[in-house]
Enzyme design. Sequence first.
Site, short mmCIF file in Angstrom:
data_model
loop_
_atom_site.label_atom_id
_atom_site.label_comp_id
_atom_site.label_asym_id
_atom_site.label_seq_id
_atom_site.Cartn_x
_atom_site.Cartn_y
_atom_site.Cartn_z
N HIS A 104 0.84 -1.36 -0.05
CA HIS A 104 -0.07 -0.11 0.04
C HIS A 104 0.83 1.51 0.09
O HIS A 104 2.15 1.14 0.34
CB HIS A 104 -0.95 -0.10 1.19
CG HIS A 104 -0.29 -0.15 2.45
ND1 HIS A 104 0.13 -1.40 2.99
CD2 HIS A 104 0.32 0.79 3.37
CE1 HIS A 104 0.67 -1.03 4.16
NE2 HIS A 104 1.03 0.17 4.36
N HIS A 106 0.76 5.17 1.14
CA HIS A 106 0.19 6.26 2.03
C HIS A 106 0.18 7.73 1.36
O HIS A 106 1.40 7.70 0.70
CB HIS A 106 0.98 6.64 3.43
CG HIS A 106 0.99 5.43 4.31
ND1 HIS A 106 0.21 5.69 5.39
CD2 HIS A 106 1.78 4.15 4.12
CE1 HIS A 106 0.41 4.40 6.13
NE2 HIS A 106 1.34 3.61 5.47
P1 AMP Z 1 2.43 0.34 7.11
O1 AMP Z 1 3.18 0.87 8.59
O2 AMP Z 1 2.94 1.28 6.00
O3 AMP Z 1 2.37 -0.91 6.87
O4 AMP Z 1 1.21 1.12 7.38
C1 AMP Z 1 -0.12 0.30 7.66
C2 AMP Z 1 -1.45 1.55 7.90
O5 AMP Z 1 -2.43 0.81 7.76
C3 AMP Z 1 -1.24 2.19 9.07
O6 AMP Z 1 -1.16 3.63 9.02
C4 AMP Z 1 -2.78 1.65 9.72
O7 AMP Z 1 -3.23 2.79 10.72
C5 AMP Z 1 -3.45 1.30 8.55
N1 AMP Z 1 -4.69 0.25 8.95
C6 AMP Z 1 -4.22 -0.97 9.64
N2 AMP Z 1 -5.51 -1.56 9.45
C7 AMP Z 1 -6.42 -0.70 8.85
C8 AMP Z 1 -7.87 -0.73 8.36
N3 AMP Z 1 -8.59 -1.84 9.01
N4 AMP Z 1 -8.33 0.38 7.74
C9 AMP Z 1 -7.62 1.37 7.50
N5 AMP Z 1 -6.24 1.42 7.82
C10 AMP Z 1 -5.91 0.46 8.20
#
Ligand code: AMP
Length: 141
Positions: A104, A106
């Site tokens: 993903h 951000h």
């Molecule tokens: P990363 O550290 O780049 O893997 O970021 C994962 C992101 O996913 C974090 O910013 C979380 O807040 C977000 N996240 C985790 N679970 C969910 C969810 N169910 N819906 C939306 N965002 C999520």
Amino acid sequence: MKEKREDNCVFCRIVRGELPATVVFEDEATLAFMDIGSVNPGHMLVAAKPHVANLQGMEAELAGAMFRSAARAAKAIEAVFRPAGISVYQANGAAAGQTVFHAHIHVLPRWEKDGLTFTWPVKNPPRDELEKVAAQLRTAL
Ligand code: AMP
Ligand code: ZN
């Protein structure tokens, strides 16, 4: 595009509609939704629809679709919030800060002193070192 799914992956489950998410837009290859941990209002995640753990595991077509959607998200953020800046952040592997192991990107609005920091320990290696590393990398393209 090859479809791949993982039963217990949180983002696969969002893509399948099994877990709630606040979706902003989608296309054939990607889904953009609000980050539940939003650093600033407007913080979106662009996730691949097929299960792929990271950038280095992505086919070129999917990688292109991901960045196209990131640009689309950035344009919407710009239009709505007129932020001081926009950050794009994409982590691959725990050591890089990845916590959800489904690729993903951000995309988030930024403001002066909004508390998000990223330390960049610049080492400024000499040119011959850069040339050596670049030559190594070219062998893997
Ligand atoms: P990363 O550290 O780049 O893997 O970021 C994962 C992101 O996913 C974090 O910013 C979380 O807040 C977000 N996240 C985790 N679970 C969910 C969810 N169910 N819906 C939306 N965002 C999520
Ligand atoms: Zn997944």
